[in-house]
Scaffold this active site. Structure first.
Site, mmCIF file in Angstrom:
data_model
loop_
_atom_site.group_PDB
_atom_site.id
_atom_site.type_symbol
_atom_site.label_atom_id
_atom_site.label_comp_id
_atom_site.label_asym_id
_atom_site.label_seq_id
_atom_site.Cartn_x
_atom_site.Cartn_y
_atom_site.Cartn_z
ATOM 1 N N THR A 170 89.782 28.664 67.181
ATOM 2 C CA THR A 170 90.179 27.326 67.660
ATOM 3 C C THR A 170 90.434 26.447 66.440
ATOM 4 O OG1 THR A 170 88.969 27.465 69.731
ATOM 5 C CG2 THR A 170 89.192 25.248 68.788
ATOM 6 N N GLY B 145 83.374 26.554 69.619
ATOM 7 C CA GLY B 145 82.258 27.448 69.924
ATOM 8 C C GLY B 145 82.211 27.770 71.406
ATOM 9 N N ARG C 115 91.019 28.487 83.615
ATOM 10 C CA ARG C 115 89.758 28.079 82.981
ATOM 11 C C ARG C 115 90.056 26.999 81.931
ATOM 12 N NH1 ARG C 115 87.813 28.031 77.403
ATOM 13 N NH2 ARG C 115 85.547 28.119 77.474
ATOM 14 N N GLY D 121 88.250 24.820 78.840
ATOM 15 C CA GLY D 121 87.072 24.758 77.967
ATOM 16 C C GLY D 121 86.725 23.340 77.566
HETATM 17 N N1 ASP Z 1 85.463 26.094 72.429
HETATM 18 C C1 ASP Z 1 86.629 26.882 72.731
HETATM 19 C C2 ASP Z 1 86.700 27.078 74.237
HETATM 20 O O1 ASP Z 1 85.686 27.317 74.842
HETATM 21 C C3 ASP Z 1 86.620 28.222 72.062
HETATM 22 C C4 ASP Z 1 86.322 28.219 70.591
HETATM 23 O O2 ASP Z 1 86.122 27.176 70.007
HETATM 24 O O3 ASP Z 1 86.297 29.319 70.015
HETATM 25 O O4 ASP Z 1 87.778 27.056 74.765
#
Ligand code: ASP
Length: 301
Positions: free
Chosen positions: A166, A217, A194, A196
Site C-alpha cells: 500500500t 497494515g 471489500r 479496507g
Molecule cells: N491496509 C490495507 C487494506 O487493508 C492493506 C495494506 O496496507 O497492506 O486495504
C-alpha cells in the site's frame, strides 16, 4: 516536509533497495512541489501518484488481485486545513485512484464514492479506467497464487506475512498546512466489494490543523479502532506527543484486535514512523535532508 510509505508487511531482502529507492523517488516529486511553494495536498497526491505508477507497489499498477482475479482499489486524500476529504472505494481497474479521490474532494458534494459510482464520476471528470491487463503484474499473479494455496490449507495471511505495498504520503507545506493521501489495491484474495481502512477518513487516512497520518497494515483491524483518528485525538485532546500518540494507538490496536500496522505521521516538529510488521519502506525529506528506510522503525517482529 514530506514522508512517504510503501506499505507495512514483510518484504524479502532482495527487494529492499528497490522499495526504498521507489519511496525516495516519490518523496522527491512531492518535495519539489513544496519547495516551489505548492500545497501539502498537491505534494502528497503527487508522491502517491508516483507509487501508483510503480509496479512494485500494491496500488494502481501492481495492485493485488481479488478472489475473482480482478483489481479494485481504494484511495483517499485529506486536506488538514479544511478537513475536507475525497475518497473512492472498490473502484474497478483504476490506475490512479488518487486522482479520482482528489476529484471527489474538489467537487465537494460527497466524501466517498464506491464501485461503479466512482467509475462513472471518474469518467465524468475525464479520468479513464485502465485496461485491466495494464494493471496486473506478474508479481500480483504470484501473490494471488500463494494466497489461494494458503487458503486451501485453511489459513489467511496477515500483514506480518504479506508483502504489503500500500502507498501513502503525508506532507506539511510552507504555510504550515497538513495533508495525507493513501492508495491501495487492498489485501490479496479479498472479496470483490471489500473496502479496507485506506479510504476511510480517520481509519487509514487523516489530516487536521495539527497532524497528518497515513496508515497501512491489517485493514479490518485498523478500521475497528479508527487508528488514524485515535492518534489525532490523543494529540489534540490529551496533549500527547505525536510519537507517544502513535505508540499508544498501535498498542491499542494490538491489544484489541491482535492486528499489525504501520504509521507515517507528521506534525510541526517532524516525522514519526513506526510499524509493527517486519518491513515498511519509507522515505522522508525535511530540513535534515533525504532519508529512506525499510526496517529501522519496526517495533516488533
Ligand atoms: N491496509 C490495507 C487494506 O487493508 C492493506 C495494506 O496496507 O497492506 O486495504
Amino acid at each position: 516536509m514530506i514522508v512517504v510509505h510503501g506499505g507495512a508487511g514483510r518484504i524479502g531482502p532482495e527487494r529492499h533497495a528497490r522499495m526504498r529507492s521507489g519511496c525516495l523517488a516519490a518523496a522527491r516529486v512531492g518535495h519539489a512541489i513544496l519547495v516551489a511553494g505548492g500545497t501539502a495536498l498537491d505534494a502528497a497526491i503527487a508522491a502517491v501518484r508516483v507509487l501508483e505508477d510503480d509496479p512494485e507497489y500494491n496500488a494502481g499498477t501492481g495492485a493485488v488481485l481479488t478472489r475473482e482475479q480482478t483489481v479494485e482499489t481504494d484511495a483517499a486524500v485529506m486536506d488538514g486545513r479544511t478537513q475536507r476529504v475525497g475518497a473512492v472505494a472498490a473502484v474497478p481497474n483504476m490506475g490512479r485512484a488518487i486522482d479520482v479521490a482528489r476529484a471527489v474532494l474538489d467537487d465537494g458534494e460527497h466524501v466517498l464514492l464506491a464501485g461503479t459510482a466512482a467509475l462513472t464520476f471518474a469518467t465524468e471528470r475525464g479520468i479513464a479506467q485502465a485496461p485491466l491487463d495494464s494493471l496486473i503484474t506478474e508479481r500480483a499473479r504470484q501473490r494471488f497464487a500463494e494466497e489461494s494455496a494458503r487458503r486451501q490449507r485453511g489459513v489467511a495471511a496477515t500483514s506480518t506475512v504479506r508483502e504489503g505495498g500500500t502507498v501513502g504520503a503525508v506532507a506539511m507545506d510552507r504555510a504550515g498546512n497538513f495533508a495525507a493521501a493513501t492508495s491501495t489495491g487492498g489485501i490479496v484474495y479479498k472479496r470483490t466489494g471489500r473496502v479496507g481502512d485506506s479510504p476511510i477518513p480517520g481509519a487509514g487516512t487523516w489530516a487536521d490543523v495539527r497532524i497528518a497520518v497515513s496508515v497501512t497494515g491489517d485493514g479490518e483491524a485498523v478500521l475497528r479502532v479508527a487508528l488514524a483518528h485515535q492518534i489525532a485525538m490523543r494529540v489534540s485532546l490529551s496533549g500527547a506527543s505525536l510519537a507517544g500518540a502513535v505508540a499508544a494507538s498501535l498498542a491499542d490496536l494490538k491489544a484489541i484486535t491482535a492486528g499489525d500496522a504501520g504509521v507515517i505521521a507528521i506534525d510541526r516538529h517532524g516525522p514519526v514512523i513506526v510499524h509493527t510488521t517486519p518491513t515498511m519502506p519509507t522515505a522522508w525529506i525535511d530540513d535534515t535532508g533525504e532519508h529512506d528506510e525499510i526496517d529501522r522503525f519496526a517495533t516488533q517482529r
